[in-house]
Design a protein around this motif. Structure first.
Motif, PDB file in Angstrom:
ATOM      1  N   GLN A  56      59.532  26.210  43.238  1.00 45.46           N
ATOM      2  CA  GLN A  56      58.906  25.874  44.520  1.00 45.46           C
ATOM      3  C   GLN A  56      57.400  25.777  44.312  1.00 45.46           C
ATOM      4  O   GLN A  56      56.743  26.783  44.000  1.00 45.46           O
ATOM      5  CB  GLN A  56      59.218  26.938  45.583  1.00 45.46           C
ATOM      6  N   TYR A  57      56.846  24.573  44.485  1.00 48.82           N
ATOM      7  CA  TYR A  57      55.428  24.371  44.165  1.00 48.82           C
ATOM      8  C   TYR A  57      54.500  25.204  45.046  1.00 48.82           C
ATOM      9  O   TYR A  57      53.429  25.634  44.604  1.00 48.82           O
ATOM     10  CB  TYR A  57      55.072  22.881  44.261  1.00 48.82           C
ATOM     11  N   GLN A  58      54.912  25.475  46.313  1.00 48.05           N
ATOM     12  CA  GLN A  58      54.048  26.280  47.190  1.00 48.05           C
ATOM     13  C   GLN A  58      53.823  27.678  46.607  1.00 48.05           C
ATOM     14  O   GLN A  58      52.691  28.177  46.556  1.00 48.05           O
ATOM     15  CB  GLN A  58      54.657  26.412  48.596  1.00 48.05           C
ATOM     16  N   ILE A  59      54.910  28.303  46.159  1.00 46.15           N
ATOM     17  CA  ILE A  59      54.820  29.654  45.604  1.00 46.15           C
ATOM     18  C   ILE A  59      54.065  29.640  44.275  1.00 46.15           C
ATOM     19  O   ILE A  59      53.272  30.537  43.982  1.00 46.15           O
ATOM     20  CB  ILE A  59      56.227  30.271  45.434  1.00 46.15           C
ATOM     21  N   GLU A  60      54.297  28.596  43.473  1.00 44.62           N
ATOM     22  CA  GLU A  60      53.632  28.512  42.171  1.00 44.62           C
ATOM     23  C   GLU A  60      52.112  28.377  42.324  1.00 44.62           C
ATOM     24  O   GLU A  60      51.342  29.000  41.587  1.00 44.62           O
ATOM     25  CB  GLU A  60      54.208  27.337  41.376  1.00 44.62           C
ATOM     26  N   VAL A  61      51.692  27.568  43.298  1.00 49.37           N
ATOM     27  CA  VAL A  61      50.251  27.434  43.564  1.00 49.37           C
ATOM     28  C   VAL A  61      49.679  28.769  44.045  1.00 49.37           C
ATOM     29  O   VAL A  61      48.600  29.196  43.619  1.00 49.37           O
ATOM     30  CB  VAL A  61      49.987  26.321  44.601  1.00 49.37           C
ATOM     31  N   MET A  62      50.413  29.441  44.939  1.00 49.47           N
ATOM     32  CA  MET A  62      49.959  30.739  45.446  1.00 49.47           C
ATOM     33  C   MET A  62      49.873  31.782  44.335  1.00 49.47           C
ATOM     34  O   MET A  62      48.994  32.651  44.344  1.00 49.47           O
ATOM     35  CB  MET A  62      50.902  31.229  46.547  1.00 49.47           C
ATOM     36  N   LEU A  63      50.770  31.713  43.361  1.00 52.69           N
ATOM     37  CA  LEU A  63      50.722  32.646  42.234  1.00 52.69           C
ATOM     38  C   LEU A  63      49.431  32.470  41.420  1.00 52.69           C
ATOM     39  O   LEU A  63      48.828  33.455  40.995  1.00 52.69           O
ATOM     40  CB  LEU A  63      51.942  32.442  41.329  1.00 52.69           C
ATOM     41  N   THR A  64      49.021  31.223  41.207  1.00 57.67           N
ATOM     42  CA  THR A  64      47.780  31.009  40.460  1.00 57.67           C
ATOM     43  C   THR A  64      46.573  31.515  41.257  1.00 57.67           C
ATOM     44  O   THR A  64      45.619  32.047  40.682  1.00 57.67           O
ATOM     45  CB  THR A  64      47.580  29.522  40.109  1.00 57.67           C
ATOM     46  N   LEU A  65      46.613  31.353  42.588  1.00 58.32           N
ATOM     47  CA  LEU A  65      45.531  31.873  43.426  1.00 58.32           C
ATOM     48  C   LEU A  65      45.500  33.392  43.367  1.00 58.32           C
ATOM     49  O   LEU A  65      44.423  34.006  43.251  1.00 58.32           O
ATOM     50  CB  LEU A  65      45.724  31.400  44.867  1.00 58.32           C
ATOM     51  N   ALA A  66      46.670  34.019  43.411  1.00 54.09           N
ATOM     52  CA  ALA A  66      46.754  35.481  43.295  1.00 54.09           C
ATOM     53  C   ALA A  66      46.267  35.950  41.928  1.00 54.09           C
ATOM     54  O   ALA A  66      45.631  37.008  41.807  1.00 54.09           O
ATOM     55  CB  ALA A  66      48.191  35.937  43.529  1.00 54.09           C
ATOM     56  N   LEU A  67      46.562  35.153  40.898  1.00 52.92           N
ATOM     57  CA  LEU A  67      46.101  35.482  39.546  1.00 52.92           C
ATOM     58  C   LEU A  67      44.581  35.573  39.495  1.00 52.92           C
ATOM     59  O   LEU A  67      44.018  36.516  38.920  1.00 52.92           O
ATOM     60  CB  LEU A  67      46.597  34.415  38.560  1.00 52.92           C
ATOM     61  N   VAL A  68      43.917  34.617  40.109  1.00 49.03           N
ATOM     62  CA  VAL A  68      42.449  34.585  40.085  1.00 49.03           C
ATOM     63  C   VAL A  68      41.850  35.723  40.922  1.00 49.03           C
ATOM     64  O   VAL A  68      40.982  36.467  40.454  1.00 49.03           O
ATOM     65  CB  VAL A  68      41.924  33.220  40.589  1.00 49.03           C
ATOM     66  N   ILE A  69      42.314  35.848  42.164  1.00 47.16           N
ATOM     67  CA  ILE A  69      41.733  36.860  43.056  1.00 47.16           C
ATOM     68  C   ILE A  69      42.089  38.281  42.588  1.00 47.16           C
ATOM     69  O   ILE A  69      41.225  39.137  42.424  1.00 47.16           O
ATOM     70  CB  ILE A  69      42.210  36.638  44.509  1.00 47.16           C
ATOM     71  N   GLY A  70      43.370  38.511  42.362  1.00 48.68           N
ATOM     72  CA  GLY A  70      43.805  39.845  41.924  1.00 48.68           C
ATOM     73  C   GLY A  70      43.320  40.174  40.529  1.00 48.68           C
ATOM     74  O   GLY A  70      42.883  41.299  40.263  1.00 48.68           O
ATOM     75  N   GLY A  71      43.382  39.180  39.621  1.00 49.44           N
ATOM     76  CA  GLY A  71      42.934  39.407  38.247  1.00 49.44           C
ATOM     77  C   GLY A  71      41.450  39.730  38.168  1.00 49.44           C
ATOM     78  O   GLY A  71      41.042  40.616  37.405  1.00 49.44           O
ATOM     79  N   SER A  72      40.639  39.036  38.956  1.00 52.70           N
ATOM     80  CA  SER A  72      39.191  39.311  38.967  1.00 52.70           C
ATOM     81  C   SER A  72      38.902  40.725  39.474  1.00 52.70           C
ATOM     82  O   SER A  72      38.061  41.437  38.921  1.00 52.70           O
ATOM     83  CB  SER A  72      38.467  38.291  39.849  1.00 52.70           C
ATOM     84  N   ALA A  73      39.604  41.119  40.537  1.00 48.80           N
ATOM     85  CA  ALA A  73      39.410  42.462  41.091  1.00 48.80           C
ATOM     86  C   ALA A  73      39.828  43.537  40.081  1.00 48.80           C
ATOM     87  O   ALA A  73      39.137  44.542  39.891  1.00 48.80           O
ATOM     88  CB  ALA A  73      40.198  42.614  42.389  1.00 48.80           C
ATOM     89  N   MET A  74      40.960  43.315  39.414  1.00 51.58           N
ATOM     90  CA  MET A  74      41.435  44.284  38.419  1.00 51.58           C
ATOM     91  C   MET A  74      40.496  44.344  37.206  1.00 51.58           C
ATOM     92  O   MET A  74      40.238  45.414  36.669  1.00 51.58           O
ATOM     93  CB  MET A  74      42.850  43.909  37.967  1.00 51.58           C
ATOM     94  N   ALA A  75      39.974  43.193  36.793  1.00 50.96           N
ATOM     95  CA  ALA A  75      39.034  43.162  35.672  1.00 50.96           C
ATOM     96  C   ALA A  75      37.785  43.971  35.993  1.00 50.96           C
ATOM     97  O   ALA A  75      37.258  44.696  35.141  1.00 50.96           O
ATOM     98  CB  ALA A  75      38.658  41.715  35.338  1.00 50.96           C
TER      99      ALA A  75
END
Length: 277
Positions: A104-123
């Motif tokens: 599902q492309y909607q969820i896949e796009v949201m996963l990349t957005l979560a990767l950036v926002i969540g990953g930056s915060a965790m870093a």
């Protein structure tokens, strides 16, 4: 490039009677060294550059940004950079596996957005380099993810979403820069000094890029004119100004911010408008 530009900046500032400490000159060298991938990619599109050339210049720009931020903040480089690479690889691969299990492309796009926002915060919490972590994670999603985990529709929506977000954030950054500049002093001295520094930055770009390309030619074929294109196509942009805005308040900050903005403007207008030729 940081050391070379910082040294030249120290001499040029002295010519105009501005007594800027060597540390601030090195900070200027660090913040003006990175090239701007968004500006570069936009210019290369209008110049009808080949795909391998776009990949080379934009890839170099992205790694440049992450390294410049680490150098600029003067934190523990090994911990920041190596930790950023490992952390980015870990979360990038984890999100790649998630995308591979979904259609599902909607969820896949949201996963990349979560990767950036969540990953930056965790870093940030782990005290590793967020920019470098995001570059590594992006390389995994952009290569493994695109080739092995996404269908054509997902690729189309993914590209459209991130290109739009890039343009919006870049526009917002320059709007904020414009508001900030209303409070900064500008004079002919600033313009002349920035013009001299723009030439010095181009020279330092050539001195740092040329040896690497000449060395690379021993192992692989490098297209003719690569050094020239990498030198002239190394546009300065939003990252440099954002780092200048992060300097502590004081006379040095106002001077470096004014100079940085003029250098970025000269880079985009002069190099950007002539890169096609």
């Amino acid at each position: 490039a940081t050391t070379l530009i910082g040294t030249l900046a120290y001499w040029i500032f002295a010519l105009f009677g501005w007594h800027v400490s060597p540390l601030y000159c090195l900070l200027f060298g660090a913040l003006i060294s990175p090239t701007d991938p968004i500006a570069v990619l936009g210019v290369l599109r209008t110049a009808n550059a080949s795909k391998p050339l776009k990949t080379t210049i934009v890839g170099e720009s992205l790694f440049n940004d992450g390294t410049a931020v680490v150098v600029f903040t003067a934190l523990l480089f090994v911990h920041e950079a190596v930790g950023g690479v490992l952390f980015g690889g870990l979360i990038g691969y984890a999100v790649y596996l998630m995308i591979k299990s979904i259609e599902q492309y909607q969820i896949e796009v949201m996963l990349t957005l979560a990767l950036v926002i969540g990953g930056s915060a965790m870093a940030s919490e782990l005290h590793v380099s967020g920019p470098i972590a995001m570059v590594v994670a992006g390389l995994i999603i952009g290569n493994l993810g695109r080739n092995l985990a996404m269908n054509d529709m997902t690729r189309r929506y993914m590209d459209g979403f991130w290109e739009l977000l890039d343009d919006m954030l870049n526009a917002l950054l320059f709007a904020l820069i414009g508001m900030e500049l209303l409070l900064l002093p500008f004079s002919w001295q600033h313009l002349i000094a920035a013009s001299l520094l723009a030439v010095a930055i181009l020279l330092s770009r050539f001195v740092t890029v040329a040896p690497a390309i000449l060395l690379l030619r021993r192992w692989r074929k490098v297209p003719h004119g690569t050094i020239r294109i990498l030198t002239w196509g190394g546009l300065r942009g939003g990252v440099s100004v954002a780092l200048a805005l992060a300097l502590p308040t004081g006379p040095e900050r106002d001077l470096l911010l004014s100079i940085t903005y003029i250098v970025v403007l000269l880079s985009i207008l002069l190099q950007g408008l002539t890169i096609g030729k």
